[in-house]
Scaffold this motif. Structure first.
Motif: not given
Length: 177
Positions: A160-166
């Motif tokens: 879905g409209p989620t994200a993993l960021v660093h």
């Protein structure tokens, strides 16, 4: 943004001259992806990357940075020069860590599928999107290669409209409940 998960330290081999550069780059948030390809022997290979950028809409191009000594680089430049850019969803930290570590086979016990035409490993179950690409230009750049790549197909993943960021040497989830 949710709370940060676990932190990773500055590389042990960083010189004092590198400290400012590494700290500044750690302050630059980046989306987390896993780049996957097939080796010349037909084995899946991959690595975690935040060195990804959208380059052109017409034609659709993106660019990835790949370490010159990385084990996946020969797979990216060999054969059909095809790879998958697996854009991890917010729950994908375990995938980011798995492909950032250096185990002999990152794919053992992992749910993945092979793209029908090329056999490139796809991690759709772990991603918001998987972008299938073909390398069109290889630009040596310092201790990396910049691979300019044509987008061939986009597959919607399960995240879905989620994200993993660093950011700041830690993973953060965006858009997660």
């Amino acid at each position: 943004m949710t709370a940060a998960t676990s932190a990773s330290a500055r590389p042990a081999d960083a010189s004092p001259e590198d400290s400012g550069f590494l700290d500044a780059m750690a302050a630059l948030a980046g989306g987390v992806c896993v780049v996957t390809a097939l080796t010349a022997e037909g084995h899946p290979a991959g690595f975690t990357s935040t060195a990804v950028m959208s380059l052109s809409r017409d034609p659709q191009l993106l660019a990835i940075g790949v370490g010159r000594t990385g084990r996946t680089l020969p797979a990216l430049l060999g054969g059909g020069r095809r790879f998958a850019l697996n854009i991890l969803h917010a729950g994908g930290e375990h995938m980011a860590r798995r492909f950032a570590d250096r185990p002999a086979d990152r794919f053992v016990g992992l749910e993945w599928s092979a793209e029908e035409a090329t056999g490139v490993p796809l991690l759709v179950a772990h991603c918001s999107y998987t972008v299938l690409c073909r390398v069109v230009q290889d630009i040596p750049a310092g201790d990396h290669h910049l691979l300019v790549s044509a987008v061939e197909r986009i597959v919607t993943g399960s995240g879905g409209p989620t994200a993993l960021v660093h950011h700041d040497r830690r993973y953060h989830m965006l858009g997660a409940a």
